[in-house]
Design a protein around this motif. Structure first.
Motif, PDB file in Angstrom:
ATOM      1  N   ASN A   1       0.827  -1.215   0.000  1.00  0.00           N
ATOM      2  CA  ASN A   1       0.000   0.000   0.000  1.00  0.00           C
ATOM      3  C   ASN A   1       0.861   1.264   0.000  1.00  0.00           C
ATOM      4  O   ASN A   1       0.600   2.208  -0.757  1.00  0.00           O
TER       5      ASN A   1
ATOM      6  N   LYS B   1       1.968   6.723  -6.930  1.00  0.00           N
ATOM      7  CA  LYS B   1       0.917   7.671  -7.309  1.00  0.00           C
ATOM      8  C   LYS B   1       1.422   9.110  -7.286  1.00  0.00           C
ATOM      9  O   LYS B   1       0.991   9.935  -8.081  1.00  0.00           O
ATOM     10  N   GLU B   2       2.339   9.420  -6.381  1.00  0.00           N
ATOM     11  CA  GLU B   2       2.859  10.784  -6.259  1.00  0.00           C
ATOM     12  C   GLU B   2       3.687  11.214  -7.464  1.00  0.00           C
ATOM     13  O   GLU B   2       3.936  12.398  -7.648  1.00  0.00           O
TER      14      GLU B   2
ATOM     15  N   ASP C   1       1.272   4.098  -2.945  1.00  0.00           N
ATOM     16  CA  ASP C   1       1.063   5.524  -2.649  1.00  0.00           C
ATOM     17  C   ASP C   1       2.237   6.368  -3.154  1.00  0.00           C
ATOM     18  O   ASP C   1       2.040   7.466  -3.678  1.00  0.00           O
TER      19      ASP C   1
END
Length: 97
Positions: A56, A63-64, A60
Motif C-alpha cells: 500500500n 501515485k505521487e 502511494d
C-alpha cells in the motif's frame, strides 16, 4: 534488475522487514542505536499485515509521481501492481521470527 534477472524494475518494491540490524554499516539510513541480542524479545507484527502495508505504501509513493515530465504512463500504470520485492537492499539481515 532487468539485465541480470529479467525483472521489470518499475514493478519491483524495495523493503526491509527489520529495523533491528546490528551491522551498523557506514552508509546505513537507520539510526545506530539498533537493538542487538542473542534471542528475539521484541514485539512483532503480523507478516500478512507487513506485506499488505508495504505494498500500500509503495503504491502511494508511485501515485505521487503522476505528472512528472518524462513519466511513461503505461509503465506508471503497470507499476501499481507489485510483481517482485527486494528485501535485502544492501545485504542487511532479513530475518523475522
Amino acid at each position: 534488475k532487468h539485465t541480470h534477472y529479467g525483472i521489470t524494475s518499475y514493478q519491483c518494491m524495495e523493503a526491509t522487514p527489520s529495523l533491528a540490524c546490528a551491522n551498523k554499516c557506514v552508509f546505513c539510513w537507520r539510526h545506530h542505536k539498533n537493538p542487538v541480542g542473542r534471542e528475539w524479545r521484541w514485539k512483532t507484527d503480523d507478516p500478512k499485515m507487513i506485506v499488505e502495508e508495504a505494498v500500500n505504501m509503495h503504491v502511494d509513493m508511485i501515485k505521487e509521481t503522476r505528472g512528472i515530465p518524462g513519466i511513461q504512463m503505461d509503465r506508471w500504470a503497470e507499476a501499481h501492481k507489485v510483481r517482485h520485492c527486494a528485501l535485502s537492499l544492501v545485504g542487511e539481515p532479513i530475518m523475522y521470527p
